[in-house]
Design a protein around this motif. Structure first.
Motif, short mmCIF file in Angstrom:
data_model
loop_
_atom_site.label_atom_id
_atom_site.label_comp_id
_atom_site.label_asym_id
_atom_site.label_seq_id
_atom_site.Cartn_x
_atom_site.Cartn_y
_atom_site.Cartn_z
N ARG A 100 0.85 -1.21 0.00
CA ARG A 100 0.00 0.00 0.00
C ARG A 100 0.87 1.25 0.00
N HIS A 101 0.37 2.28 -0.69
CA HIS A 101 1.07 3.56 -0.70
C HIS A 101 0.04 4.68 -0.71
N THR A 102 0.15 5.58 0.27
CA THR A 102 -0.77 6.72 0.38
C THR A 102 0.04 7.99 0.26
N SER A 103 0.04 8.57 -0.93
CA SER A 103 0.79 9.81 -1.17
C SER A 103 -0.03 11.00 -0.70
N LEU A 104 0.56 12.20 -0.87
CA LEU A 104 -0.16 13.42 -0.50
C LEU A 104 -1.44 13.56 -1.30
N PHE A 105 -1.41 13.18 -2.58
CA PHE A 105 -2.61 13.20 -3.42
C PHE A 105 -3.70 12.31 -2.81
N HIS A 106 -3.31 11.10 -2.43
CA HIS A 106 -4.29 10.17 -1.86
C HIS A 106 -4.86 10.70 -0.55
N ARG A 107 -4.01 11.31 0.26
CA ARG A 107 -4.48 11.81 1.55
C ARG A 107 -5.45 12.97 1.38
N LEU A 108 -5.22 13.81 0.37
CA LEU A 108 -6.13 14.93 0.12
C LEU A 108 -7.54 14.46 -0.21
N PHE A 109 -7.63 13.35 -0.95
CA PHE A 109 -8.93 12.85 -1.39
C PHE A 109 -9.39 11.62 -0.60
N LYS A 110 -8.66 11.30 0.48
CA LYS A 110 -9.03 10.21 1.38
C LYS A 110 -9.16 8.87 0.64
N VAL A 111 -8.15 8.59 -0.19
CA VAL A 111 -8.07 7.32 -0.90
C VAL A 111 -6.67 6.74 -0.68
N THR A 112 -6.37 5.63 -1.30
CA THR A 112 -5.06 5.02 -1.20
C THR A 112 -4.77 4.24 -2.47
N SER A 113 -3.61 3.62 -2.56
CA SER A 113 -3.28 2.71 -3.67
C SER A 113 -2.83 1.39 -3.07
N ILE A 114 -3.06 0.31 -3.81
CA ILE A 114 -2.68 -1.01 -3.31
C ILE A 114 -2.23 -1.88 -4.49
N HIS A 115 -1.13 -2.60 -4.30
CA HIS A 115 -0.58 -3.49 -5.32
C HIS A 115 -0.51 -4.90 -4.73
N PHE A 116 -0.96 -5.86 -5.49
CA PHE A 116 -0.86 -7.26 -5.10
C PHE A 116 0.16 -7.92 -6.02
#
Length: 501
Positions: A100-116
């Motif tokens: 998982r990676h939560t960048s500043l962009f993700h934090r602004l929009f309250k989302v995240t990214s996830i790689h399997f």
């Protein structure tokens, strides 16, 4: 494609942001720095840039409309393509690591990214969701964790199946995790000096000045200022002190932003690593997927009593945000040894290992050094003059030979090996050392080689191969022939460790 879902709509904005970020400097160069240029190269460059940028915008929108996914109880189903439709199925059983990676962009929009990440090769080796809601990411991770438990439940006896089924039903969020490491302020400060982060500020300032000079041509205006500063010793002293304080503060802050909120934890099934203050990153790996453990120490880490623990897994180890499958790059040595046994109860790390015999040292010293031979030949041919000494070439050759001999001496004294029950350990290196630990069932192939000189001296080289991306090789050279034979018979017992379904 019944029940297929489109990716999060913010993916369009995320891809647009990446496109602007990646093409921003080119746009600045073509339309701002070279705004008044009549060069055909610049004119056609602008047209090509606008064409590529427009096509990229269209592809971002089409990608969102045509890419979809479905989760069932056992696998991912991914659909993509505009004219040529493709479908990819990735079973949960193939998932090695979750990142998982939560960048500043993700934090602004309250989302995240996830790689399997899977153990497969190629562009489809990972299932990636660049923008996803945290709730959806949690749901996906819970399904993966449930699949792991179900896979282990198949190997249990009938009396334990009911208990395993109860464990499988538990969501990941309420699983009991044990926290193994959280860095203190002292650890952060020690890490900032060990990583030499304080030296990064000066190159950054130099690069920034160079870019400003390219645009505004400030070098001529600053030339007089530099001369006045260099002519005053007290100004030079103040500047050095300020740079030293600023560099130290910059290094500590940079290390804190990178390793702040760092946490290593684990539960019954997986190992979890999280870090980051502005950009949050989390990584998890199934304990069953760990193929080997490497405890590495650079020269500075050896001086400070620190070590880095890396996990070798069948999945991709290319997680730049986490620095590969590293637990933490600046662990105290004793804590590093303890943590391996805590996190992976099936692994044992022994500090009592076997040394190489004296004849191995003679073997290493007599082995030709091609680096020294080729360097000496080049020095003899060109005969460079150093400090007005025309015969300096042979002095350089001797100095290089001394370095080669010292390196081989250090490598001989640092090299260790051990075969113990189901475990194998190699320690190698000269200035920097690596301790490799693996289980027999995780080793997929072994090699024993002997050169002509090794045969004369009763020595051999042994090597193990573990499944990873890329495949991981670990070896020790010049072990006694008896140890090589024991190694061969030890690996022969692997058939008793492997359970065929």
């Amino acid at each position: 494609m019944t029940g297929a879902k489109r990716y999060h709509p913010l993916l369009i904005l995320f891809d647009l942001w990446k496109l602007i970020r990646n093409s921003g400097f080119i746009a600045l160069f073509l339309f701002v720095i070279k705004a008044g240029s009549d060069s055909y190269f610049i004119i056609y460059g602008r047209l090509i840039f606008l064409l590529v940028f427009g096509i990229s915008l269209i592809s971002i929108v089409l990608k969102w409309f045509t890419h979809k996914y479905v989760l069932d109880d056992v696998s991912f189903h991914l659909y993509k393509g505009v004219f040529n439709k493709t479908e990819q199925t990735v079973p949960f059983a193939k998932i090695q690591n979750v990142h998982r990676h939560t960048s500043l962009f993700h934090r602004l929009f309250k989302v995240t990214s996830i790689h399997f990440e899977t153990g497969m090769a190629g562009d489809d080796a990972a299932v990636k969701f660049e923008v996803i809601s945290p709730a959806e990411a949690d749901r996906m991770e819970a399904k993966i964790a449930g699949a792991d438990r179900e896979g282990r439940a198949e190997h249990l006896n009938g009396g334990d199946l009911e208990q395993a089924a109860c464990q499988t039903a538990l969501p990941r969020q309420i699983s009991n995790r044990s926290i193994h490491f959280e860095p203190t302020r002292k650890d952060i400060i020690k890490a900032s000096f060990t990583s030499l982060s304080f030296l990064v500020l000066i190159p950054i300032l130099g690069s920034l000045y160079s870019k400003i000079d390219d645009i505004f041509h400030v070098e001529k205006q600053a030339e007089g200022l530099f001369k006045s500063i260099l002519s005053s010793w007290w100004m030079i002293t103040i500047i050095i002190i300020v740079l030293a304080v600023a560099s130290t503060a910059f290094g500590i802050v940079r290390t804190f932003l990178k390793y702040g909120k760092y946490q290593i934890s684990s539960d019954q099934d997986r190992i979890y690593i999280s870090k980051g203050v502005l950009d949050e990153t989390a990584f998890s790996i199934s304990k069953e997927r760990v193929q080997a453990v490497i405890i590495s120490q650079s020269l500075m880490k050896r001086w400070l009593g620190l070590a880095e623990v890396k996990l070798i897994s069948a999945g991709s180890a290319g997680n730049e945000e986490l620095g590969g499958n590293s637990l933490y790059p600046y662990l105290p040595v004793r804590r590093a040894y303890e943590m391996v046994s805590e996190i992976l109860p099936g692994y044992e790390v022994s500090q009592n290992m076997l040394r190489l015999p004296a004849k191995s040292l003679w073997m290493r010293m007599l082995r030709p050094s091609w680096i020294w031979i080729l360097a000496t030949a080049a020095l003899f041919y060109f005969k460079p003059t150093v400090w007005k000494m025309e015969q300096a070439w042979w002095m350089l050759s001797i100095a290089l030979l001394i370095l080669v001999v010292m390196s081989r001496l250090l490598d001989f004294f640092n090299t260790r090996y051990l075969l113990k029950d189901h475990f194998i350990q190699f320690k190698t290196g000269s200035l920097a050392t690596n301790l490799f630990v693996s289980k027999r069932e995780k080793v997929i192939e072994v090699h024993i080689t002997r050169s002509l000189f090794q045969k004369w001296m009763g020595l051999a080289s042994i090597e193990t191969i573990n499944r990873a991306k890329p495949v991981h090789h670990a070896s020790v050279t010049d072990v006694p022939l008896e140890a090589a034979r024991s190694f061969y018979h030890w690996y022969g017992g692997r058939q008793n460790d492997i359970k065929v379904e």
